[in-house]
Structures are given as C-alpha cells and as structure tokens.
Design an enzyme around this catalytic site. Structure first.
Site, PDB file in Angstrom:
ATOM      1  N   GLN A  14      -4.594   8.664   2.227  1.00  0.00           N
ATOM      2  CA  GLN A  14      -3.872   8.924   0.979  1.00  0.00           C
ATOM      3  C   GLN A  14      -4.718   8.610  -0.247  1.00  0.00           C
ATOM      4  OE1 GLN A  14       0.549   7.779   0.951  1.00  0.00           O
ATOM      5  NE2 GLN A  14      -0.357   6.244   2.290  1.00  0.00           N
ATOM      6  N   ASP A  36     -17.256   6.151  10.305  1.00  0.00           N
ATOM      7  CA  ASP A  36     -16.275   5.501  11.176  1.00  0.00           C
ATOM      8  C   ASP A  36     -16.677   4.053  11.389  1.00  0.00           C
ATOM      9  OD1 ASP A  36     -14.454   4.734  13.098  1.00  0.00           O
ATOM     10  OD2 ASP A  36     -14.785   6.471  14.395  1.00  0.00           O
ATOM     11  N   THR A 101      -4.798  -5.659   0.406  1.00  0.00           N
ATOM     12  CA  THR A 101      -3.349  -5.504   0.568  1.00  0.00           C
ATOM     13  C   THR A 101      -2.558  -6.746   0.181  1.00  0.00           C
ATOM     14  OG1 THR A 101      -1.620  -5.101   2.245  1.00  0.00           O
ATOM     15  CG2 THR A 101      -3.603  -6.212   2.973  1.00  0.00           C
ATOM     16  N   TYR A 125      -2.883  -7.490  11.153  1.00  0.00           N
ATOM     17  CA  TYR A 125      -3.289  -6.606  10.057  1.00  0.00           C
ATOM     18  C   TYR A 125      -3.639  -7.415   8.814  1.00  0.00           C
ATOM     19  CZ  TYR A 125      -2.815  -3.593   5.985  1.00  0.00           C
ATOM     20  OH  TYR A 125      -3.019  -2.969   4.793  1.00  0.00           O
ATOM     21  N   TRP A 150       2.423  -1.171  -0.856  1.00  0.00           N
ATOM     22  CA  TRP A 150       3.412  -0.119  -0.626  1.00  0.00           C
ATOM     23  C   TRP A 150       2.906   1.249  -1.110  1.00  0.00           C
ATOM     24  CZ3 TRP A 150       9.077  -2.056  -1.774  1.00  0.00           C
ATOM     25  CH2 TRP A 150       9.275  -3.307  -1.160  1.00  0.00           C
TER      26      TRP A 150
END
Length: 298
Positions: A14, A36, A101, A125, A150
C-alpha cells in the site's frame, strides 16, 4: 540536489504504491521477487543497481497473527533486512527513512505515545518491528524511523477494503469498539515521507532529523468508529449500509493481543519537519471515494 534516484522498497505494498504514485523526484521502486528480505543478496544487488541518493524502506512483514507461527521469517523481514539496508546506507553516506508501527507499544499508557515512551510489544510482529527500529538506529546510518498506525488505502488488503467487501455480503457486522488509535491513509503517509525526503535533498541532512518520529493522520477513533465512518461515506455514494455492532476485544479473540490504545503523538514530526497529516476522517472520505469509483469503473 542530486540526479541519483530515491530507492523505494516494498513497491507492491500500500505504502510503496502510494510513494511511487506521488514521487516527483527521480525514484526506483523495487519489490518482491526482485527485492526480497528473505534473499539478502537481492538487497545488495538492488542497492548497487540503483546507486540511490536516499532510501525509503516500505517493505515489511505485516501479517500480525501469522508472525506468531513464522517468528524467524518475521524477524528476517522486519529486523535483519532493514539492518542490512541501513548498513548499505551508512557505507554509502546516504539517509534511510524506515517505516515502523504503533504495535511496538502495549497500549496501556492511556494517552498518545511519544517517541521516548518505553516499548512493550505484545507479539512477534511488534517485537520484530521494534528490533528493526534498533537495527536501523544503531547501524550508524543517517536514519529516520517513522512509526505509523492502521494504514489503509484504496488499493491492497486493509481494514477499509475488508469492511466494504463485508458490507456487500451481509446486513449486520460486529466490529471491535474498545481498541483506540488513528487510521492513516497510505497516500497521506507517503506525502509526508516524500516531503521529508525533499527537505533532505534540498537542504541537506540535519542532526535533528536522526531518530524516531510518529506519523499518523490526526484525530482518533476505534475500529468500530472507523467502520461507521466508512459505511457513512459509502452509503452517501449508493452502497448499502449494514448495521454495525460494537463488541469488545474479548468478543473477537485473535492469536495476538492488540494494543488497547495505540494513539501516537505527532508533535515531534510537526516541530522538526513542519508536517501534520490531515484528519483521519477526511482521509477516509478521500480513500473510500477513490475505492468505490475504481470498483465501478468498467
């Protein structure tokens, strides 16, 4: 100003897509399988091929629950890979902007978190992302770590898309109403990141840029409040509005506990870079309108 491009990683995510869509400076966007974190040689080869002036790392393991059964893979993506990237940036003498995050916090503070608050991740995570922050900041690179929360957009897999799809299948939904935070549009986060990159490229690196920053849309809500806003906006554009019942976290158990209150304070971002992201509700209206318009296009 330099003619060397910005290297954007995580091109198919995103945020990566939003960065590529908005970038006005020269850039090269890379994603799997070419870039990667599971294959460290691809990190080095993409970096060497781009010869960048600055790197924006939007690549990450983001599957919160799946990380519990994939500890090593999550840490390779969220700690080891960014650490390698930071080392390459250090050796090349160029800045790195790395995205983290709100899940590095446990959500028990009861007020918006500032950058110096103690971290206490609740699962693999969050722990892997916190370890990635340290790997980047301790690398010796010129590094900015932006914590966000979010994230949603008109494209890709996210809460807003999940809600729109669910409303097309059922008239009643149950959504958690006791977890508080701030929805952040990928396009707004991308705009802030690119503004920071522009400041660096136009004015040079400043010592005040180094370290942690919180970058989210402004305001706050719950997942239930976010869902209600999504459906209000969608209903005004002809979508059927479901009935949405607020439930507790205990009513919707997940493999990993989520922070109850992961609001992030963006004062430092505003002070250092002069940036405040738009209100989350305004961002939601933009994103849902774009999403529905795309859905209806032939």
């Amino acid at each position: 100003m330099t003619d060397r491009p910005i290297l954007i990683t995580g091109a198919t995510g995103q945020l990566g897509m939003a960065l590529a869509a908005q970038a006005k400076l020269a850039f090269e966007a890379v994603g799997r399988p070419v870039f990667d974190f599971e294959r460290p040689a691809t990190i080095t080869s993409c970096f060497a091929g781009a010869a960048p002036s600055l790197v924006i790392n939007a690549a990450a393991w983001t599957a919160v629950d799946a990380a519990e059964q994939n500890h090593d893979a999550a840490f390779r993506a969220n700690r080891d890979g960014p650490g390698i990237l930071a080392g390459l940036c250090r050796d090349a003498g160029i800045p790195l902007i790395h995205v983290s995050t709100d899940y590095v916090f446990d959500g028990d503070k009861g007020a918006p978190y500032i950058e110096t608050d103690p971290v206490a991740p609740l699962g693999v995570y969050g722990a892997s992302k916190e370890a990635g922050e340290r790997a980047v900041l301790e690398s010796g690179a010129m590094a900015i770590v932006l914590r966000t929360s979010w994230v949603f957009s008109a494209r890709g897999k996210n809460f807003a898309r999940t809600m729109i799809n669910a409303a097309r299948k059922t008239r009643a939904l149950r959504v958690v109403g006791d977890q508080r935070g701030t929805p952040t549009a990928a396009e707004d986060l991308a705009a802030a990141i690119l503004a920071i990159a522009g400041q660096i490229q136009n004015g040079g690196w400043q010592s005040s840029f180094q370290g942690l920053f919180h970058a989210t849309n402004t305001g706050e809500t719950t997942w239930h409040g976010f869902a209600e806003a999504i459906f209000d906006i969608a209903a005004a554009q002809g979508e059927t509005r479901p009935v949405v019942t607020a439930i507790t976290t205990a009513d919707w158990p997940t493999p990993v506990k989520r922070p109850a209150d992961s609001r992030l304070d963006g004062t430092k971002l505003a002070t250092v870079f002069g940036l405040r992201l738009p209100a989350w509700h305004d961002a939601t209206e933009r994103v849902i309108t774009t999403m529905l318009t795309a859905d209806r296009s032939p």
